[in-house]
Design a protein around this motif. Structure first.
Motif, PDB file in Angstrom:
ATOM      1  N   LEU A  71      65.145  -0.214  35.204  1.00 36.12           N
ATOM      2  CA  LEU A  71      64.467   1.059  34.954  1.00 36.12           C
ATOM      3  C   LEU A  71      62.958   0.915  34.896  1.00 36.12           C
ATOM      4  O   LEU A  71      62.433  -0.110  34.478  1.00 36.12           O
ATOM      5  CB  LEU A  71      64.989   1.645  33.635  1.00 36.12           C
ATOM      6  N   PRO A  72      62.227   1.987  35.296  1.00 40.04           N
ATOM      7  CA  PRO A  72      62.762   3.229  35.853  1.00 40.04           C
ATOM      8  C   PRO A  72      63.116   3.079  37.340  1.00 40.04           C
ATOM      9  O   PRO A  72      62.430   2.378  38.077  1.00 40.04           O
ATOM     10  CB  PRO A  72      61.615   4.220  35.674  1.00 40.04           C
ATOM     11  N   ILE A  73      64.185   3.729  37.757  1.00 40.85           N
ATOM     12  CA  ILE A  73      64.578   3.758  39.168  1.00 40.85           C
ATOM     13  C   ILE A  73      63.821   4.899  39.836  1.00 40.85           C
ATOM     14  O   ILE A  73      63.997   6.064  39.477  1.00 40.85           O
ATOM     15  CB  ILE A  73      66.099   3.961  39.313  1.00 40.85           C
ATOM     16  N   LEU A 175      64.997  12.037  38.324  1.00 36.92           N
ATOM     17  CA  LEU A 175      64.281  10.900  37.747  1.00 36.92           C
ATOM     18  C   LEU A 175      64.379  10.883  36.229  1.00 36.92           C
ATOM     19  O   LEU A 175      64.694   9.855  35.614  1.00 36.92           O
ATOM     20  CB  LEU A 175      62.806  10.950  38.165  1.00 36.92           C
ATOM     21  N   ASN A 179      67.236   8.298  34.609  1.00 38.88           N
ATOM     22  CA  ASN A 179      66.634   7.142  33.940  1.00 38.88           C
ATOM     23  C   ASN A 179      66.813   7.195  32.429  1.00 38.88           C
ATOM     24  O   ASN A 179      67.132   6.185  31.789  1.00 38.88           O
ATOM     25  CB  ASN A 179      65.149   7.055  34.293  1.00 38.88           C
ATOM     26  N   ARG A 182      70.547   6.517  31.590  1.00 37.55           N
ATOM     27  CA  ARG A 182      70.875   5.093  31.714  1.00 37.55           C
ATOM     28  C   ARG A 182      70.234   4.283  30.589  1.00 37.55           C
ATOM     29  O   ARG A 182      70.854   3.374  30.016  1.00 37.55           O
ATOM     30  CB  ARG A 182      70.412   4.561  33.068  1.00 37.55           C
ATOM     31  N   LEU A 619      57.624   8.420  32.641  1.00 39.13           N
ATOM     32  CA  LEU A 619      58.888   7.677  32.647  1.00 39.13           C
ATOM     33  C   LEU A 619      58.680   6.238  32.217  1.00 39.13           C
ATOM     34  O   LEU A 619      59.450   5.681  31.424  1.00 39.13           O
ATOM     35  CB  LEU A 619      59.503   7.695  34.047  1.00 39.13           C
ATOM     36  N   VAL A 623      60.530   4.404  29.063  1.00 45.71           N
ATOM     37  CA  VAL A 623      61.361   3.214  29.242  1.00 45.71           C
ATOM     38  C   VAL A 623      60.834   2.064  28.382  1.00 45.71           C
ATOM     39  O   VAL A 623      61.601   1.350  27.723  1.00 45.71           O
ATOM     40  CB  VAL A 623      61.430   2.803  30.729  1.00 45.71           C
TER      41      VAL A 623
END
Length: 656
Positions: A71-73, A175, A179, A182, A619, A623
């Motif tokens: 992460l982040p994807i 997004l 993210n 997950r 993001l 994370v």
């Protein structure tokens, strides 16, 4: 070769367009292989979004496994994939596109409707904003309105910025939701809880609304308080008045014993003493005020206000209301576009259609008298072009007829009645009354009486007896005798009125929709409050019902209780979700920032790249913050003892 290929958002819309086009051209529509041929034109259809954003593992197989280290994807190049059950139909649409000169985006007239046809064209190698593509933009499915729309096709490129905003919203939700879900799923799994910890930009702040309300009710401590009341005689009549708590309470309560911090009188003995003090005494009128007041007809329904009223009066969920409203629009063509955010109406409808709509209502059972007595010369505040955007309030269409009313199911008829009565009310005058108030003095005690004298029921006659039931506190409707300053009064009797503070009510579908639409009322930050108010809250008319259903599906909230309208309550797991997540993730401020930017992007006033950059930076911060969290506790979920190890897949066997 087809001259025009209309690509509609759904089958019903395709048929409606085909029928209107056939009438225009004087031909008969012919149904073929996933299309309807109308002269030199053809109409085909999709079923909502038939493409969806690819899943993480379709970018990299390693992403099949949840792992915080991934992460982040953030995809370098976004991919879409067709829904499996529509692939055959898409191949047919591709053939139709190849054999057509002009293409027409006939998605719903709003942000998502714009995108879902544009993405079909893009996936088939067509630039949706080229000269080849036109836009069909309709707010009413009535035949007359459709023909006018078909005569007013415009370049699809005019809506390019709207399409970009829709695409960015779609990607941003992917997004953020993917993210964050997950990230926190792994955090709780590392704490021994095996659950999908679903997080969403609108879903999570909505859950917080319910959790906060439930906790406020659970922690509520009722307060008993009292109001000394006098029943007075004036030469022109009798009336009731309540004791006025003095501004300077220290004069009568030097030890702060009688009043609480909110200024309520909480000492029953002291309240009784005041009532006893005035018993049988004489006083005089200190002041008497009288003023005319009025209440104009309420505005026509938006989807949100319709969902609120259907929840309250019919016991419908938000989703059920949307489904019925969609049927009234598509199947019966009896009401205008339902997924609207506005309650105002265009002057063109007043000029060209209102008379015909009212005549049709006057010929329909249940509406004859109220529609027949409507005054079409009256113009309410609803008619305001400056308050309109893409759509207007939900009203009956010019195609409505008594036969359509007969064809409706009982629940469809009930919802239609709510819509029609508000429209009829626009052609009635304001409700008027005389508001009266008096202050009387007995010794050192002052009492205030309020009352009202009805002048005209105005638009409330549209609702008959229902209007009186909803008027509220009947005690405020007492008829005060006419008085003037210094008039003598006598105390016929005195008493104390016992009162108890009440907690706020649990949410229902309707009141939760209202809270989502007006979430600025639950926010303290002035700038965020302003943005949320400007953007009509969180979610949209089209998505709020689905958000509620998703939270129920996740078992974060539940509907509970008997009776027509059920309460919406948070579950123990739902409360834990809010407790685990950081404030920034549950805060509706994120939505306010997004929607403000997306609104600017749709108008060409802001950059798509800048929006994306800010999103990815945010993001990364979320994370990084999550990685530093230790174990967490999720009440209401099954907890398992953690086994030794890191939780990662064994690099040798690929299993453990």
């Amino acid at each position: 070769m087809h001259k025009h290929l209309f690509i509609a958002e759904k089958p019903n819309l395709a048929k409606t367009i085909a029928d209107a086009r056939a009438k225009m051209l004087g031909v008969q529509p012919k149904t073929g292989n996933h299309c309807i041929t109308v002269g030199d034109d053809a109409v085909t259809w999709v079923r909502g979004h038939v493409y969806e954003l690819a899943a993480p593992h379709e970018y990299d197989p390693a992403f099949k496994r949840f792992d915080i280290s991934h992460l982040p994807i953030v995809p370098d190049k976004w991919k879409r994939k067709p829904k499996q059950d529509f692939i055959g139909k898409l191949n047919r649409i591709r053939e139709l596109i190849r054999s057509s000169d002009k293409l027409v985006n006939a998605g719903d007239a709003e942000r998502e409707g714009q995108l879902l046809i544009d993405e079909v064209l893009e996936e088939m190698g067509v630039d949706p904003f080229s000269d080849r593509v036109l836009r069909f933009w309709a707010s009413s499915m009535a035949e007359r309105d459709l023909i006018e729309t078909l005569n007013s096709l415009f370049p699809n490129s005019d809506k390019k910025n709207l399409s970009i905003a829709a695409m960015l919203r779609q990607r941003a939700d992917w997004l953020h939701g993917l993210n964050m879900t997950r990230l926190y799923t792994e955090i709780v799994r590392n704490s021994g809880v095996d659950m999908l910890f679903s997080v969403g930009r609108v879903q999570t702040p909505t859950l917080k609304l319910v959790v906060d309300r439930d906790r406020e009710i659970a922690n509520f401590k009722p307060v008993d308080h009292y109001a000394p009341t006098g029943f007075f005689i004036h030469e022109n009549g009798k009336f009731k008045a309540d004791w006025i708590i003095p501004d300077d309470k220290s004069r009568i309560d030097p030890d702060d014993k009688y009043f609480d911090l909110e200024g309520r009188l909480v000492d029953k003995v002291f309240a009784k003493k005041i009532a006893d003090d005035i018993a049988g005494k004489r006083g005089k009128v200190e002041s008497f005020k009288s003023q005319n007041k009025s209440n104009p007809p309420p505005l026509p329904h938006s989807l949100a206000t319709l969902q609120q009223e259907c929840s309250k009066k019919l016991g419908l969920t938000a989703q059920q209301t949307l489904d019925v409203a969609q049927e009234l629009y598509e199947k019966h063509k009896a009401t205008t576009y339902p997924r609207t955010e506005t309650q105002h109406l265009p002057n063109s409808v007043l000029k060209d259609e209102a008379s015909g709509i009212m005549s049709a209502l006057a010929s329909s059972p249940g509406f004859e008298e109220i529609a027949g007595n409507a005054d079409l010369k009256l113009k309410s505040a609803a008619w305001d072009d400056s308050k309109l955007s893409d759509h207007y309030g939900i009203i009956p269409t010019s195609e409505f007829s008594s036969s359509k009313l007969r064809a409706m199911s009982p629940i469809e008829r009930s919802v239609f009645e709510l819509i029609a009565k508000l429209f009829i009310a626009q052609f009635y005058p304001a409700q008027t009354w005389k508001s009266n108030s008096a202050v009387v003095v007995v010794d050192e005690h002052r009492f205030k009486a309020n009352g009202r004298d009805p002048i005209s029921a105005g638009w409330r006659v549209v609702y008959g007896a229902q209007a009186d039931e909803e008027e509220g506190d009947k005690e405020s409707d007492q008829k005060l005798p006419t008085m003037k300053k210094s008039d003598p009064v006598s105390v016929e009797r005195s008493d104390i009125t016992s009162k108890r503070t009440k907690p706020p009510a649990h949410f229902t579908d309707g009141t939760l929709i209202e809270a989502m639409s007006n979430i600025h009322k639950f926010v303290s930050d002035p700038e965020v409050k302003k943005r949320l108010k400007e953007n009509d809250g969180i979610g949209t008319g089209a998505t709020r019902a689905g958000i509620i259903e998703k939270l129920i599906e996740r078992e974060f909230i539940q509907r509970k209780g008997g009776g027509k309208t059920k309460k919406v309550l948070s579950t123990t797991v739902g409360q834990s979700v809010i407790d685990v997540l950081p404030a920034q993730v549950v805060d509706p401020g994120l939505t306010s920032i997004w929607e403000a930017q997306l609104s600017k992007i749709s108008k060409g006033e802001a950059s798509a790249d800048q929006f994306t950059d800010v999103l990815i930076n945010t993001l990364n911060k979320f994370v990084e913050q999550g990685r530093k969290m230790g174990t967490v506790k999720v009440r209401g979920a099954d907890t398992k003892a953690l086994l030794p190890g890191t939780g990662n897949t064994c690099p040798k066997c690929g299993k453990g």
